[in-house]
Each structure stands twice: as C-alpha cells, then as structure tokens.
Scaffold this motif. Structure first.
Motif, mmCIF file in Angstrom:
data_model
loop_
_atom_site.group_PDB
_atom_site.id
_atom_site.type_symbol
_atom_site.label_atom_id
_atom_site.label_comp_id
_atom_site.label_asym_id
_atom_site.label_seq_id
_atom_site.Cartn_x
_atom_site.Cartn_y
_atom_site.Cartn_z
ATOM 1 N N ILE A 1 15.313 -4.197 -2.941
ATOM 2 C CA ILE A 1 16.712 -4.386 -3.362
ATOM 3 C C ILE A 1 17.557 -4.354 -2.083
ATOM 4 N N PHE A 2 17.494 -5.476 -1.362
ATOM 5 C CA PHE A 2 18.049 -5.502 0.002
ATOM 6 C C PHE A 2 19.565 -5.457 0.014
ATOM 7 N N GLU A 3 20.183 -5.687 -1.162
ATOM 8 C CA GLU A 3 21.651 -5.611 -1.224
ATOM 9 C C GLU A 3 22.117 -4.198 -0.889
ATOM 10 N N VAL A 4 21.264 -3.202 -1.139
ATOM 11 C CA VAL A 4 21.573 -1.811 -0.776
ATOM 12 C C VAL A 4 20.963 -1.574 0.611
ATOM 13 N N ASP A 5 21.813 -1.235 1.570
ATOM 14 C CA ASP A 5 21.346 -1.089 2.960
ATOM 15 C C ASP A 5 20.110 -0.203 3.076
ATOM 16 N N ALA A 6 20.131 0.915 2.351
ATOM 17 C CA ALA A 6 19.038 1.884 2.471
ATOM 18 C C ALA A 6 17.715 1.319 1.963
ATOM 19 N N PHE A 7 17.773 0.215 1.188
ATOM 20 C CA PHE A 7 16.551 -0.381 0.628
ATOM 21 C C PHE A 7 16.223 -1.719 1.297
ATOM 22 N N SER A 8 16.820 -1.997 2.444
ATOM 23 C CA SER A 8 16.705 -3.349 3.018
ATOM 24 C C SER A 8 15.727 -3.427 4.186
ATOM 25 N N ARG A 9 15.109 -2.311 4.546
ATOM 26 C CA ARG A 9 14.286 -2.300 5.762
ATOM 27 C C ARG A 9 13.120 -3.290 5.689
ATOM 28 N N VAL B 1 0.841 -1.208 0.000
ATOM 29 C CA VAL B 1 0.000 0.000 0.000
ATOM 30 C C VAL B 1 0.872 1.254 0.000
ATOM 31 N N ASP B 2 2.172 1.050 0.289
ATOM 32 C CA ASP B 2 3.132 2.152 0.152
ATOM 33 C C ASP B 2 4.504 1.574 -0.186
ATOM 34 N N HIS B 3 5.380 2.457 -0.645
ATOM 35 C CA HIS B 3 6.679 2.021 -1.160
ATOM 36 C C HIS B 3 7.773 2.972 -0.715
ATOM 37 N N LEU B 4 9.001 2.453 -0.720
ATOM 38 C CA LEU B 4 10.144 3.344 -0.701
ATOM 39 C C LEU B 4 10.505 3.552 -2.175
ATOM 40 N N ALA B 5 10.444 4.810 -2.618
ATOM 41 C CA ALA B 5 10.737 5.110 -4.019
ATOM 42 C C ALA B 5 12.051 5.878 -4.082
ATOM 43 N N ALA B 6 12.841 5.602 -5.108
ATOM 44 C CA ALA B 6 14.175 6.203 -5.228
ATOM 45 C C ALA B 6 14.361 6.785 -6.619
ATOM 46 N N ASP B 7 15.241 7.800 -6.713
ATOM 47 C CA ASP B 7 15.491 8.388 -8.037
ATOM 48 C C ASP B 7 16.425 7.515 -8.865
ATOM 49 N N ARG B 8 17.176 6.615 -8.186
ATOM 50 C CA ARG B 8 18.014 5.625 -8.868
ATOM 51 C C ARG B 8 17.911 4.344 -8.053
ATOM 52 N N ALA B 9 18.024 3.201 -8.719
ATOM 53 C CA ALA B 9 17.953 1.934 -7.980
ATOM 54 C C ALA B 9 19.344 1.539 -7.495
ATOM 55 N N ALA C 1 22.772 2.534 -4.464
ATOM 56 C CA ALA C 1 23.169 3.161 -3.210
ATOM 57 C C ALA C 1 23.388 4.651 -3.447
ATOM 58 N N GLY C 2 23.086 5.468 -2.451
ATOM 59 C CA GLY C 2 23.295 6.909 -2.580
ATOM 60 C C GLY C 2 22.119 7.628 -3.214
ATOM 61 N N ALA C 3 21.073 6.889 -3.569
ATOM 62 C CA ALA C 3 19.903 7.510 -4.204
ATOM 63 C C ALA C 3 19.147 8.366 -3.195
ATOM 64 N N THR C 4 18.380 9.310 -3.720
ATOM 65 C CA THR C 4 17.454 10.076 -2.886
ATOM 66 C C THR C 4 16.158 9.289 -2.821
ATOM 67 N N THR C 5 15.631 9.091 -1.608
ATOM 68 C CA THR C 5 14.439 8.234 -1.470
ATOM 69 C C THR C 5 13.330 8.969 -0.736
ATOM 70 N N ARG C 6 12.094 8.515 -0.967
ATOM 71 C CA ARG C 6 10.989 8.941 -0.124
ATOM 72 C C ARG C 6 9.884 7.896 -0.153
#
Ligand code: ADP
Ligand code: MG
Length: 440
Positions: free
Chosen positions: A358-366, A301-309, A311-316
């Motif tokens: 994309i859990f390989e990237v820490d910021a996307f692993s939650r 129902v919600d996502h973490l969205a990033a400007d690039r897939a 590491a170092g991407a801006t997310t919201r």
C-alpha cells in the motif's frame, strides 16, 4: 554506472535484438499488429491535409480546472508537431474524464487547448463541439500551421457506443486519420475504432507506435532472463498477463495484495491480509502450471505487517511462515526486497506492473520504491506499466531511468494478455468504406 551509460547500454541491447518476424509478431499480438506508422507511411501526404489525431489527453484536473499532470499531453506532442512540420492541419481529439453522456463544462478540453497553445507556440482553436456544422466551418476557416482541438468526445454517448453514424460525422472532419491514443486502444469506440474505416490514409502516431514496439518485444523474443514483477490490488486484474507470460519469462516475482491469494493457495497463513477467496483455486492452478514448465514463481518470504492498513499503524516485519492472525500484510519485507532486487539485477528484460504494498502510505512504500530503484539501476530492457506503478516510479523521480513507461494502464495489460486491441486492428483494416454508404 551513470544513468547515461546505462541508457546507452540499453539502447545497444535494444538494437542488437533481432527484429521480430511478421509471423511471430502476429502470434504475439493475437493475430495482428503490423500497421503503418506515421513516419514510415510514405503514402501519407500531409501537406494541406486535415489530419485527425486521436490522442489520449485524459489528464487529471484539480478543483479549479488546472492540469495537475501533463504527461499525456507531452507524450503526444511529437505526433502533433510532425503533422505541423509536414504542412498539415492537426485536428486533435480526445475524451476527458467520464461525462455522463452529455456536455459537462468542468470536463471541457479548454485547459488542454490552452496547454497546447503554449507548448506548440502556434494558434490553437478549441471547437465548440466535436461534430457538426459549427465544427466543420471552424475547420474550413483554419490554415495549415494552426491546430484545432475538438471538444470532449464523450459529451456524445455515441462515442463509447462506437456508433457508425457518429463515427462518420467525425471522419467527415478530416482527410487523414492518425491514432496516437494508446491509452484508449483497448476500447472499441467511434474515435478509436469505428471512424478508421472511412479513411484510406491512416497511421499510428509516434506514441502509439512506440508503445506497441516496446510491449511487443516483451512478447516476441525478449532477451533472457526475463522477469515479470507483478503486484497491485487484485489477482483477477493481472492473471491474464501472468498466464500469457508463462511461456516467455524465466521468473515471476509476486508482491502486493495479489501475493496473499497465492500464499493462501500454498496453505500459508496470511492473517487479515486481503485475499480474493474465489481466486485461490486459480492461483493454485497457476502455481502448478508454472512448476510444470520450470518457471520460477517467487512469493514473499517476509512481510511488513500492520495492525491497521492505514497511516499511523503499528508495524513489524514477520516471516511468511508465521503470519500473525490479527495483522494485515501491507508491504513485502526486507528479505523479499533483496530477493526480488537480485532477480531484477540479473535480468536482461523486466516488466513491472503493480505496487508491492500500500505504497500510498509512506510507511508501507519501501518495497515498491525498492523495486523502482532496482529497475532504474539495471542496464537491461526495463518496462513499467500500470497507473499506480507509474505513479510510484514518478514519486521516486525515476521515469527517465527505465527503458519505457507505458501511458496506457488497461491497454498495456490487454496487449500483454495477448489480446488484439480494437484501436490497432482498426488501423490495419485495409479497405476504406465509402462515406456515402452511411446515412447522414
Ligand atoms: P497498477 O495501477 O500499477 O496496475 P493496481 O491498480 O493493480 O496497480 O494496484 C494498486 C493498488 O494496490 C494500490 O492502491 C495499493 O494500495 C494496492 N495494494 C498493494 N499492496 C496491497 C496490500 N498488501 N493490501 C492492500 N492493497 C494493496
Ligand atoms: Mg491501478
């Protein structure tokens, strides 16, 4: 509740579950699956016998040839020890990596043999090959209490071709055949399928038996509510499991990249997230079938969205109804995490296959880590399969906090799809062929 109390609760639940009947087992596993297990095979006299153990010792090696993760070796040690303790000579065989049909020194089983020597504390010989006169005479010189490790089976292209003559050359090395290679059970190769026909005495090793026992319980009378959490890269990898579980689960939680194909099928915006365009219709049909059966499918129902897939991407965090056209979905969002975690907490049986992002990237692993923790905190029967999901669980240090971690990614998927695995079928084949019937 402490981890130990949870484990005991799980064990009790486990014992309480009705043993599946023969017919239901046969149905679940596509017709077959009851085969002799090593410790339950009274006809197997191992004393002074040469015992071929097909194991899955396909461990990762670093550039220097050192084993970076010995999980697969450790998992098969009980079977090797059992043979040693019952007076047999274990002849351990495996493939390692993907040699291109010939010897490749960097894919030798030497590091595995060295590991086994230290782990078992008995003499371990690495054979120069896996078939042939030199191997036969090496084996003839050994005594029970020692171990022979055969060289990489895939140095011979005949292994993957399930060549009958090659299978017979392997079979000639031993008196008893034990298959413990669950991770290779979905392949009809000479060492996993072809050679079994030459043995009257054959059995499943402890690892293979446990994998089949646990996975079978997911297909035969799983304690409800049963929830399957599916994710990972592709719909096409998991759709067979999803279909086969439709009549068995109360709910699916779908995350990872495969969720975007389902969301697209519902007409939702997914921005630049990974979608399998040719699977959208399939996803729509699956959603319709699930609805008709009253099976709930929970999508993000919600996502973490990033400007690039990357590491170092801006997310919201974005809601599933307002996915920005220029962003990529890289993880499930916090509300989705809560919803999936609640399903798992309420479940008495759960299967997890496929990371939530994309859990390989820490910021996307939650999201992926949250699923791992939810499973670990549950007292139900919690099963994890899939190479990447198992890696994520290991990264969270939670392998021992779930009921079962499957060692076979592809094999566990095919088993849960309801397909008969060639490695299991071969063990059941009752009539042994005559060695002499095959030309040498
Ligand atoms: P498993 O090995 O557990 O079966 P898969 O191989 O199917 O899992 O999928 C794991 C891969 O899926 C990971 O490499 C992960 O980065 C990728 N993945 C998960 N979510 C996404 C996503 N939203 N977009 C792109 N790739 C994803
Ligand atoms: Mg994978």
């Amino acid at each position: 509740m402490g981890a130990e109390a949870r484990r005991m609760g799980r064990e009790r639940e486990w014992q309480a579950q009705r043993r599946p009947t023969r017919r239901s087992v046969a149905y679940a596993a596509g017709g077959r699956s009851e085969h002799a297990a090593l410790a339950r095979a009274p006809f197997l006299d191992l004393a002074a016998k040469r015992v071929f153990i097909r194991a899955d010792l396909n461990v990762p090696l670093d550039a220097a040839g050192c084993i970076t993760d010995a999980t697969r070796i450790v998992a098969t040690l009980p079977t090797i020890r059992y043979v040693l303790e019952h007076g047999g000579l274990p002849i351990v065989a495996s493939h390692l990596g993907r040699p291109k049909g010939g010897p490749a020194p960097e894919l030798s089983l030497r590091p595995v043999a060295d590991y086994l020597r230290r782990a078992l504390d008995v003499p371990v010989e690495l054979a120069p090959n896996c078939v042939g006169d030199a191997v036969e005479s090496l084996i003839a010189r050994q005594r029970p209490g020692q171990v022979v490790v055969l060289e990489n089976l895939r140095f011979h292209p005949e292994e993957e071709k399930n060549d009958l003559v090659f299978a017979e050359r392997l079979a000639r090395l031993a008196d008893v055949y034990v298959d413990d290679a669950f991770g290779a059970a979905h392949r009809a190769h000479a060492s996993t399928a072809g050679m079994a026909r030459f043995f009257r005495d054959k059995a499943a090793g402890f690892l293979l038996r446990r994998e089949v026992d646990v996975l079978q319980r997911l297909l035969v009378a799983p304690a409800p509510p049963f929830v399957a959490v599916l994710g990972g890269a592709k719909v096409s990898d998991k759709i067979g499991v999803l279909e086969n579980l439709l009549g068995r689960v109360q709910a699916f939680c779908i995350g990872g990249a495969m969720a975007y194909t389902f969301l697209r099928a519902q007409g939702k915006p997914v921005g630049r997230s990974r979608v399998e365009a040719d699977k959208v219709d399939l996803a729509a049909a699956t959603l319709a079938r699930a609805a008709a059966r009253g099976v709930r499918i929970l999508l993000p129902v919600d996502h973490l969205a990033a400007d690039r897939a990357q590491a170092g991407a801006t997310t919201r965090v974005v809601s599933a109804d307002d996915f920005p056209a220029n962003l990529f979905g890289v993880d499930i969002g916090p509300q989705t995490i809560d919803a999936f975690a609640q399903e798992i907490a309420a479940a008495r049986t759960a299967l997890w296959n496929g990371p939530m992002g994309i859990f390989e990237v820490d910021a996307f692993s939650r999201g992926t880590m949250a699923i791992a923790h939810a499973l670990a905190e549950s007292s139900g029967t919690m099963v994890v399969g899939g190479g990447d999901s198992v890696a994520a669980l290991a990264r969270a240090g939670l392998q021992s906090a779930v009921t079962h971690v499957s060692t076979g990614g592809g094999a566990s998927l095919e088993f849960l799809e309801g397909r008969a695995l060639p490695g299991l079928v071969a063990l059941e084949d009752a009539a042994p062929a005559e060695h002499a019937a095959v030309p040498r």
